[in-house]
Scaffold this motif. Structure first.
Motif, PDB file in Angstrom:
ATOM      1  N   GLU A  87       0.816  -1.072  -0.154  1.00  0.00           N
ATOM      2  CA  GLU A  87       0.015  -0.012   0.012  1.00  0.00           C
ATOM      3  C   GLU A  87       0.772   1.342   0.040  1.00  0.00           C
ATOM      4  OE1 GLU A  87      -3.786   2.176   2.350  1.00  0.00           O
ATOM      5  OE2 GLU A  87      -2.883   0.210   3.271  1.00  0.00           O
ATOM      6  N   ASP A  88       2.081   1.318   0.840  1.00  0.00           N
ATOM      7  CA  ASP A  88       2.669   2.552   0.996  1.00  0.00           C
ATOM      8  C   ASP A  88       3.483   2.773  -0.386  1.00  0.00           C
ATOM      9  OD1 ASP A  88       4.091   4.609   2.387  1.00  0.00           O
ATOM     10  OD2 ASP A  88       5.788   3.389   2.073  1.00  0.00           O
ATOM     11  N   GLU A  89       3.824   1.673  -1.002  1.00  0.00           N
ATOM     12  CA  GLU A  89       4.485   1.784  -2.455  1.00  0.00           C
ATOM     13  C   GLU A  89       3.504   2.334  -3.435  1.00  0.00           C
ATOM     14  OE1 GLU A  89       6.195  -1.152  -5.740  1.00  0.00           O
ATOM     15  OE2 GLU A  89       4.536  -1.530  -4.878  1.00  0.00           O
ATOM     16  N   LEU A  90       2.381   1.664  -3.241  1.00  0.00           N
ATOM     17  CA  LEU A  90       1.304   2.366  -4.315  1.00  0.00           C
ATOM     18  C   LEU A  90       0.933   4.071  -4.293  1.00  0.00           C
ATOM     19  CD1 LEU A  90      -0.877  -0.703  -4.651  1.00  0.00           C
ATOM     20  CD2 LEU A  90       0.636   0.227  -6.415  1.00  0.00           C
ATOM     21  N   LEU A  91       0.877   4.176  -2.905  1.00  0.00           N
ATOM     22  CA  LEU A  91       0.545   5.442  -2.583  1.00  0.00           C
ATOM     23  C   LEU A  91       1.684   6.497  -2.633  1.00  0.00           C
ATOM     24  CD1 LEU A  91      -1.256   5.009   1.017  1.00  0.00           C
ATOM     25  CD2 LEU A  91      -2.357   5.887  -1.049  1.00  0.00           C
ATOM     26  N   THR A  92       2.865   6.031  -2.674  1.00  0.00           N
ATOM     27  CA  THR A  92       4.053   6.649  -3.095  1.00  0.00           C
ATOM     28  C   THR A  92       4.099   7.193  -4.482  1.00  0.00           C
ATOM     29  OG1 THR A  92       5.355   5.912  -1.259  1.00  0.00           O
ATOM     30  CG2 THR A  92       6.465   6.630  -3.229  1.00  0.00           C
ATOM     31  N   ILE A  93       3.647   6.170  -5.108  1.00  0.00           N
ATOM     32  CA  ILE A  93       3.714   6.268  -6.783  1.00  0.00           C
ATOM     33  C   ILE A  93       2.729   7.471  -7.191  1.00  0.00           C
ATOM     34  CG2 ILE A  93       3.427   5.354  -8.876  1.00  0.00           C
ATOM     35  CD1 ILE A  93       4.855   2.888  -7.753  1.00  0.00           C
ATOM     36  N   LEU A 167      10.990   6.284  -4.409  1.00  0.00           N
ATOM     37  CA  LEU A 167      11.000   4.663  -4.175  1.00  0.00           C
ATOM     38  C   LEU A 167      12.465   4.218  -3.689  1.00  0.00           C
ATOM     39  CD1 LEU A 167       8.783   3.492  -7.024  1.00  0.00           C
ATOM     40  CD2 LEU A 167       8.087   3.393  -4.573  1.00  0.00           C
ATOM     41  N   GLU A 168      13.264   4.866  -4.152  1.00  0.00           N
ATOM     42  CA  GLU A 168      14.600   4.403  -3.807  1.00  0.00           C
ATOM     43  C   GLU A 168      15.046   4.765  -2.467  1.00  0.00           C
ATOM     44  OE1 GLU A 168      19.039   4.556  -5.757  1.00  0.00           O
ATOM     45  OE2 GLU A 168      17.774   6.446  -5.873  1.00  0.00           O
TER      46      GLU A 168
END
Length: 177
Positions: A87-93, A167-168
């Motif tokens: 979820e955090d990855e998708l929200l970040t994008i 993301l990095e």
């Protein structure tokens, strides 16, 4: 409502998709056409075979208009994280201004497996995560221990660069070795 038949139904479904700016679920299309959801799945397959730019997302079917395709750039980004970080990855994008078009994993038996996501805002991410939780489905990345690719689209290369840097910084990118 009278049951729509064959080609007439597909033309009506196509018109509905073209006139919608948001995905439409197979269930809603089935109710509209007074047929089963499986008939809709078959209709979408036939329309895609005619090169209609329809994609199946986690939120439903979406017609990809040419103007949307022409004003974006894309990049495939290699990612790695646990299911708890999805979820955090998708929200970040999406918070950086990107659209997560899909997720791709390399399966040892089946080869490349791709699933369309098409999430571009917090609401769509929330719907996707809720659907995963409701169905108790596994993320595709669980098949590969967390390793996966995302095709991400954005209005500019600068936004793609921002997404990649963010993301990095969170440790979600697979680093060059």
């Amino acid at each position: 409502m009278k049951k729509m038949l064959g080609e007439e139904r597909r033309l009506h479904l196509l018109a509905q998709l073209k006139n919608s700016t948001t995905p439409i679920t197979g269930t809603d299309l089935a109710k509209f056409a007074n047929v089963s959801r499986q008939v809709i799945v078959n209709d979408m397959t036939l329309l895609k075979a005619r090169n209609e730019p329809i994609i199946a997302t986690s939120q439903g079917y979406l017609y990809m208009h040419q103007e949307h395709l022409q004003h974006t750039v894309e990049r495939t980004i290699p990612c790695f994280h646990t299911s708890q970080d999805a979820e955090d990855e998708l929200l970040t994008i999406v918070d950086c201004g990107g659209t997560v078009k899909n997720v791709i994993v390399e399966h040892p038996i089946y080869g490349e497996i791709t699933a369309s996501l098409m999430v571009s805002n917090r609401h769509e991410v929330k719907q996707f995560i809720e659907r995963v939780n409701e169905t108790q489905a596994s993320y595709l990345s669980e098949l590969t221990g967390g390793t996966h690719l995302h095709v991400i689209s954005a209005p500019s290369t600068e936004i793609l660069n921002l997404i990649e840097r963010t993301l990095e910084n969170k440790g979600y990118l697979i680093a060059d070795q």
